[in-house]
Scaffold this motif. Structure first.
Motif: not given
Length: 707
Positions: A113-114, A117, A154, A158, A517, A546-547, A549-550
């Motif tokens: 995932r990183r 991004h 994935e 993104v 993140h 980046l996220e 929903d954090y």
């Protein structure tokens, strides 16, 4: 509540025929530039699509923006290893340099995932540069997404959200009824406009069966032409096997590493029995995917080995393939499947090494990898004790020393989880000393660094911060390019109160990794504590880019914006948060804070009431509602809320001061005095303010008693 959903700018082309999808994409790109890549994982395995795109564009980007390529070298070379002769490798860590026999640490499943991004940011920059040069936007068609490896799926999830649509738009090609992961399906629904396409008009196909069969083979099994697929299904099995073998040899001559993860592995799997060299090649490919964190592909390749290796005649190959498959399953949280494989190996073989390795693996499953409800520290200790007992019997002295220390390090983790940090510290310290004493310098460097890092973490748990710092300094001297070590030392420096050192470590970590993140979230905390509110806000906004929903980052960002008086932006961020987390009490509480800043007591009270309806133990909502009650003159309600907040949090100097103030306003002098005195006994009390109010209450009580 208004939605922040925007009109989709990307396209989803859904239909049974790739020629129709390609023609539609060409029409969409009439005013721009189209790049088409095939996502089918049979071609190159993990990052088939991303690697194809990078191989097409990186050489030109190198000529115009070499610094951009250097900044994203980790992502580029992870995805397209064939570019290694063009792109300078970034600084290497002990993890990336370790030989297969010395690899004792593997990447988090979050690594991909990183990478996604980082690649998204690279592609945005490429598209902006290419668009400014050509005067037109970039359109990328990712076709066959339904057949893509999870790494590509994935990435595109993104990209659909983060691509800067003014310079880069995405077209997605799938069949009519694709089976897609939930996250990708949701991203397509939110960010892409779906167009359902018809099949291509039927046309006579004059090719003979052998031509159709060869076309299917040459497509590496990706053809969606029914006649080609039918010719393959109906062909003589021996002919099919022969064509697969010929195609595999042709592809091997290209010497592109990623082909070994996709097309070559596919053809070898269908070419009949593998030679010994081909068996080793399969395990090398599976090991590569395991080491890179491409766990789905490692499961697929390892599974090929389990299916094709004879567990009796090829015992070692079967065990290695099984171990890699189980390890990848565990990394993805498929722990029950992993345990089945380890137990199968224990039941099938008597080899001590098989039992040593599987015992250790089962111990780790039961101490940290299984879901919490399945973890069992007693069973974990039994398994790891078994692996240690076997390690101590290994005939080679160096192997015996290393494996004993390795498995005792596992025991240290078990003991730490069992609440025995001193035992864990002793095991790790003794292990380090033994490796230094019995192994040659430079041997097992990675595991030495792991042990030192583990000792630092145990020292942190024991509150021995100076000793922990010394260990973190030592591990960074051994492995100076591993970003997580800087993050861990930064967290320690923050705890020690050295904000400058903490920020320096977070800054250094950010240069060594694709976006993490949590790194920026933690740096925001350090920046806020150091008084750099603008920097903290910037970091938190990046975290949410980046996220989105954090939740913790959203709450902290809204709170900082409120503190800065920017209630307009705070309201925007809050609305976005509530859309993602409807009814979330922390966000409802911050909505109350915004209303308080805007002097809307009724709206604030409603928000705090909603927050407490969702979570009656939310202390911040109780404390802030108490302020509203106090300002409305309802001192009893204020005292009740503060009393409940103290029951939740335990002793808190500020809450006691506020409750004392409410008691004081109600004329309850003795209760106020008790709260003020209690507050003075606690750390963090504003002693001047508390003592001033205490003196007033004592004087008022004296007057009341005298009167």
């Amino acid at each position: 509540m208004s939605s922040n959903r925007q009109t989709p700018r990307h396209s989803w082309l859904s239909g049974p025929d790739r020629t129709v999808r390609a023609a539609t994409a060409e029409a969409l790109a009439a005013a721009g530039h189209l790049t088409t890549v095939d996502c089918h994982r049979r071609l190159r395995g993990p990052y088939t699509a991303a690697g194809s795109l990078l191989r097409a564009i990186v050489p030109e980007v190198l000529r115009t923006r070499a610094a951009l390529v250097a900044r994203h070298a980790i992502e580029i070379l992870s995805v397209a290893p064939e570019l290694k002769d063009l792109v300078d490798a970034p600084p290497q860590t002990l993890t990336s340099l370790a030989s297969p026999t010395e690899r004792t640490r593997y990447y988090s499943p979050l690594r991909t995932r990183r990478i996604a991004h980082g690649l998204t940011e690279f592609l945005n920059a490429w598209a902006q540069e290419a668009g400014s040069t050509a005067g037109r936007p970039q359109l990328v068609l990712f076709d066959n997404l339904h057949e893509a490896d999870p790494t590509d799926q994935e990435l595109i999830t993104v990209l659909l959200r983060r691509a800067r649509t003014e310079v880069l738009t995405i077209a997605i090609g799938t069949n009519a009824s694709p089976d897609l992961p939930d996250g990708l399906a949701q991203a397509l629904d939110r960010h892409a406009r779906r167009t359902e396409l018809p099949a291509a008009p039927a046309a006579p196909d004059t090719r003979v069966q052998n031509e159709l069969l060869q076309a299917y083979i040459t497509s590496d099994g990706t053809s969606d032409i029914p006649a080609e697929a039918a010719a393959y299904r109906n062909a003589d099995p021996r002919l099919r096997c022969g064509l697969h073998r010929v195609r595999a040899v042709e592809l091997e001559e290209d010497d592109d590493w990623s082909l070994r993860l996709g097309a070559i592995a596919y053809h070898r799997a269908h070419a009949g029995g593998r030679t010994d060299d081909e068996c080793r090649d399969l395990l090398t490919a599976a090991d590569y995917c395991l080491r890179m964190g491409y766990y789905d592909a490692a499961i697929e390749l390892g599974g090929q080995g389990r299916d094709s290796f004879d567990p009796v005649a090829q015992e070692r190959l079967y065990c290695v393939a099984s171990g890699k498959t189980a390890q990848a399953l565990g990394a993805l949280g498929r722990t029950e499947e992993a345990e089945v494989i380890y137990r199968e190996l224990r039941g099938r073989y008597t080899d001590p090494v098989v039992h040593m390795v599987s015992s250790y693996a089962l111990s780790m499953l039961y101490t940290r990898i299984h879901p919490a409800e399945r973890q069992d520290s007693d069973l974990a200790k039994q398994y790891v004790n078994n692996s240690i007992a076997i390690a101590k019997q290994l005939p080679d002295p160096a192997d015996r020393a290393f494996h004993t220390v390795f498995h005792e390090n596992g025991l240290a983790l078990v003991e730490l989880r069992r609440g025995n940090p001193e035992t864990a510290l002793r095991l790790v310290t003794e292990g380090l000393a033994r490796l230094d004493r019995e192994l040659e310098p430079g041997k097992q460097s990675l595991h030495r660094s792991v042990l030192l890092h583990n000792r630092a973490q145990v020292n942190v748990a024991l509150g021995r911060l100076d000793e922990a710092l010394e260990d973190f300094n030592g591990v960074l001297a051994l492995d100076p390019y591993y970003p997580e070590y800087y993050c861990d030392r930064a967290a320690l420096q923050y705890k020690r109160g050295d904000l400058e050192a903490a920020l320096a470590d977070y800054d250094q970590a950010a240069t060594l990794t694709p976006p993490i993140h949590e790194l920026y979230y933690n740096r925001a905390d350090a920046r806020a504590a150091a008084g750099d509110t603008d920097g903290a806000i910037g970091d938190l906004r990046y975290v949410l880019e980046l996220e989105p929903d954090y939740l913790a980052a959203r709450v902290n960002l809204v709170s900082l914006l409120i503190d800065e008086g920017d209630t307009e932006l705070a309201s925007v961020q809050l609305a976005q948060g509530l859309e993602l987390h409807p009814g979330e009490p922390d966000l409802l509480c911050t909505r109350g804070l915004i209303a308080m800043e805007q002097d809307d007591a009724d709206a604030a009270l409603r928000a705090f009431d909603e927050a407490l309806a969702a979570d009656p133990l939310r202390s911040a909502a109780l404390a802030n509602r108490a302020v509203l009650h106090y300002e409305a003159g309802d001192h009893a309600a204020a005292v009740a809320d503060l009393t409940r907040a103290l029951e939740v949090t335990g002793d808190d100097a500020d809450l006691l001061y506020n409750r004392g103030f409410a008691h004081q306003a109600a004329g309850s002098w003795r209760a106020a005095i008790a709260d003020y005195r209690h507050a003075l006994d606690l750390p963090g009390a504003d002693r001047d303010a508390v003592e001033c109010q205490l003196a007033e209450c004592q004087a008022a009580l004296a007057v009341a008693v005298a009167g």
